[in-house]
Design an enzyme around this catalytic site. Structure first.
Site, short mmCIF file in Angstrom:
data_model
loop_
_atom_site.label_atom_id
_atom_site.label_comp_id
_atom_site.label_asym_id
_atom_site.label_seq_id
_atom_site.Cartn_x
_atom_site.Cartn_y
_atom_site.Cartn_z
N CYS A 53 0.73 -1.27 0.05
CA CYS A 53 -0.15 0.00 -0.06
C CYS A 53 0.72 1.31 0.07
O CYS A 53 1.69 1.40 0.65
CB CYS A 53 -0.91 0.04 1.31
SG CYS A 53 -1.76 1.52 1.52
N CYS A 56 0.47 3.31 3.71
CA CYS A 56 0.96 2.84 4.84
C CYS A 56 2.05 3.28 5.55
O CYS A 56 2.86 3.70 4.67
CB CYS A 56 0.90 1.20 4.78
SG CYS A 56 -0.69 0.33 4.84
N HIS A 115 -4.42 0.18 7.99
CA HIS A 115 -4.78 -0.17 6.67
C HIS A 115 -6.50 -0.84 6.43
O HIS A 115 -7.24 -0.46 5.75
CB HIS A 115 -3.85 -1.19 6.12
CG HIS A 115 -4.24 -1.15 4.56
ND1 HIS A 115 -3.75 -0.45 3.54
CD2 HIS A 115 -4.94 -2.22 3.89
CE1 HIS A 115 -4.22 -0.94 2.38
NE2 HIS A 115 -4.93 -2.08 2.44
N ASN A 153 -13.11 10.16 -1.09
CA ASN A 153 -13.94 9.12 -2.05
C ASN A 153 -13.68 7.99 -1.39
O ASN A 153 -12.69 7.35 -1.11
CB ASN A 153 -13.18 9.17 -3.37
CG ASN A 153 -13.41 10.51 -4.27
OD1 ASN A 153 -14.37 10.99 -3.97
ND2 ASN A 153 -12.41 11.00 -4.75
N GLY A 159 -14.24 5.86 -7.24
CA GLY A 159 -12.99 6.36 -7.83
C GLY A 159 -11.88 6.16 -6.88
O GLY A 159 -10.91 6.75 -7.06
N SER A 161 -8.61 5.23 -5.16
CA SER A 161 -7.64 4.37 -5.80
C SER A 161 -7.10 3.38 -4.92
O SER A 161 -6.26 2.51 -5.34
CB SER A 161 -6.83 5.36 -6.42
OG SER A 161 -6.23 6.01 -5.35
N HIS A 164 -6.85 1.99 1.91
CA HIS A 164 -6.38 2.66 3.01
C HIS A 164 -7.41 4.09 3.40
O HIS A 164 -7.56 4.61 2.52
CB HIS A 164 -4.86 3.14 2.85
CG HIS A 164 -4.13 3.28 4.29
ND1 HIS A 164 -3.16 2.66 4.77
CD2 HIS A 164 -4.37 4.47 5.02
CE1 HIS A 164 -2.99 3.25 5.90
NE2 HIS A 164 -3.62 4.31 6.08
N HIS A 166 -8.53 7.14 3.81
CA HIS A 166 -8.00 8.30 3.43
C HIS A 166 -8.95 9.58 2.74
O HIS A 166 -9.95 8.91 2.31
CB HIS A 166 -6.69 8.33 2.47
CG HIS A 166 -6.95 7.85 1.23
ND1 HIS A 166 -7.26 6.58 0.85
CD2 HIS A 166 -7.11 8.58 -0.02
CE1 HIS A 166 -7.62 6.47 -0.23
NE2 HIS A 166 -7.49 7.59 -0.99
N GLN A 168 -8.93 13.68 0.80
CA GLN A 168 -7.85 14.53 0.24
C GLN A 168 -8.25 16.07 0.47
O GLN A 168 -9.50 16.27 1.00
CB GLN A 168 -8.14 14.62 -1.29
CG GLN A 168 -7.76 13.20 -1.81
CD GLN A 168 -7.58 13.28 -3.21
OE1 GLN A 168 -7.02 14.23 -3.92
NE2 GLN A 168 -7.98 12.18 -4.00
P1 H2U Z 1 -7.94 8.72 -4.02
O1 H2U Z 1 -8.15 7.42 -3.80
O2 H2U Z 1 -9.33 9.58 -3.72
O3 H2U Z 1 -7.96 8.94 -5.63
O4 H2U Z 1 -6.78 9.46 -3.58
C1 H2U Z 1 -5.52 9.03 -3.44
C2 H2U Z 1 -4.64 10.07 -4.23
O5 H2U Z 1 -3.30 9.24 -3.54
C3 H2U Z 1 -4.61 10.02 -5.47
O6 H2U Z 1 -5.13 11.47 -5.84
C4 H2U Z 1 -2.26 10.05 -4.56
C5 H2U Z 1 -3.16 9.75 -5.91
O7 H2U Z 1 -2.55 11.01 -6.61
N1 H2U Z 1 -1.18 8.92 -4.56
C6 H2U Z 1 0.18 9.85 -4.20
O8 H2U Z 1 0.21 11.19 -4.14
N2 H2U Z 1 1.15 9.13 -3.98
C7 H2U Z 1 1.42 7.64 -4.25
O9 H2U Z 1 2.16 7.04 -4.10
C8 H2U Z 1 -0.10 6.98 -4.66
C9 H2U Z 1 -1.26 7.71 -4.72
#
Ligand code: H2U
Length: 351
Positions: A53, A56, A115, A153, A159, A161, A164, A166, A168
């Site tokens: 991850c 993490c 996580h 999100n 969406g 990603s 974990h 989190h 934004q």
């Molecule tokens: P989302 O799961 O809402 O997309 O937010 C995760 C964000 O984490 C995503 O915008 C960022 C992605 O750009 N990210 C990093 O900045 N660094 C990483 O190593 C993985 C993901």
């Protein structure tokens, strides 16, 4: 002449005074058969630490940076930021072709080092730490930018990603389109009524008690009268406050409690980790007074009938206006009837 209008069955439109838009409500459509796409609910138990991850503690992110061994919340600049602070300031209008550059920043906020957890599975104290982090980010970024957008999100369907826990925060120099619309609507109501619309609205919803899902002394969660998403909710303070960073300790603690309440009910609805996009609207940071504004959060969850059948905002919604099937009152009744104890915790207590 047809049969008398029945709001629980007959198509009607409801007005959203926050955006000045209408929503088509078609309750009878909730009965239609579904042979379309089914989502795969993911109820698999995640490990507390996942070595693959990016979020993490102590793991290496995509850009090679190593996360600290954090123990509470952890904030970092998004490695794929949608906004940059040093973009050249420039704008141009050439007839129909108009642009302006944007300065800002985007950060990722890890809610917990664990996580396996999501917001409803954290303790009240851990959720209070998330609220403290949102306040701190709002205060800091509001000093430099006009708009601070805290959001989460949750779930792949929305969406997200990475599982974990989190969210934004994005901050930018200009007021984005929806907040700009909202600002005009809120100002208009205040100039006519001399009170903030959302404080009036919270009070009226509590008095009617038809769409209230849960409340405590400081906060209330309602399925708004004009909700577009099936189980959309609006989280409102019961006191006058314009911005996240103005919450005092007691109000923040009460917020952590009600966040646990609504997100547990969401997970309990279909006994799955309930996907949504949620976000906070604090007043714009433009050195003006905003007595018309009330801090609030929206939850926009896509699920409709089960953990696998979602509402699609497509054809008519993209071309015309938002449309919903079950009524906001029916959605509120379903959420209100649920326990606010998370189903996984009940399972654990029951052995
Ligand atoms: P989302 O799961 O809402 O997309 O937010 C995760 C964000 O984490 C995503 O915008 C960022 C992605 O750009 N990210 C990093 O900045 N660094 C990483 O190593 C993985 C993901």
């Amino acid at each position: 002449m047809g049969t008398p209008f029945d709001p629980t069955n007959d198509p009607h439109r409801r007005y959203n005074p926050l955006l000045g838009e209408w929503v088509l409500v078609s309750p009878h459509r909730a009965k239609r058969p579904w042979q379309g796409q089914s989502e795969e609910p993911n109820n698999e138990q995640k490990p507390g630490y996942d070595p693959t991850c990016y979020l993490c503690p102590s793991n290496t992110r995509v850009n090679g940076e190593v996360n600290p061994q954090y123990t509470g919340t952890f904030v970092f600049e998004n490695d794929f930021a949608a906004l940059k602070k040093d973009t050249e300031v420039k704008s141009e209008k050439n007839g129909l072709f108009q642009f302006e550059t944007e300065q800002g920043c985007s950060r990722v906020i890890c809610f917990s080092p664990d996580h396996s957890k999501t917001l409803p599975e954290l303790t009240d104290q851990e959720r209070s730490d998330v609220v403290a982090c949102w306040k701190e980010q709002t205060r800091e970024l509001g000093a430099s930018y006009r708009w601070v957008q805290v959001f989460e999100n949750k779930g792949a369907m929305m969406g997200c990603s990475n599982p974990h826990p989190h969210g934004q925060v994005w901050a930018q120099q200009h007021l984005p389109s929806d907040p700009a619309k909202k600002l005009l609507q809120l100002k208009q109501y205040f100039s006519e009524n001399h009170t903030p619309i959302l404080l009036d609205y919270a009070e009226q919803e509590i008095a009617k008690d038809e769409r209230v899902v849960c409340k405590n002394d400081d906060w209330v969660v309602v399925v708004p009268y004009w909700a577009a998403w099936p189980f959309e909710t609006l989280l409102l303070p019961r006191f006058d406050v314009q911005s996240m960073h103005h919450l005092n300790d007691a109000q923040s603690t009460a917020l952590a409690q009600i966040l646990g309440d609504i997100t547990s009910r969401y997970d309990n609805l279909f006994e799955t980790s309930f996907p949504y996009s949620m976000g906070w609207h604090s007043a714009p940071f433009d050195n003006e007074e905003h007595p018309h504004w009330t801090l609030h959060a929206h939850f926009f969850p896509p699920l409709l009938r089960s953990a696998s059948v979602r509402k699609f905002m497509v054809g008519y919604e993209m071309m015309a206006e938002a449309q919903r099937d079950l009524t906001p009152e029916q959605a509120a009744d379903r959420l209100k009837a649920l326990s606010n104890v998370h189903y996984k915790q009940r399972e654990n207590t029951n052995g």
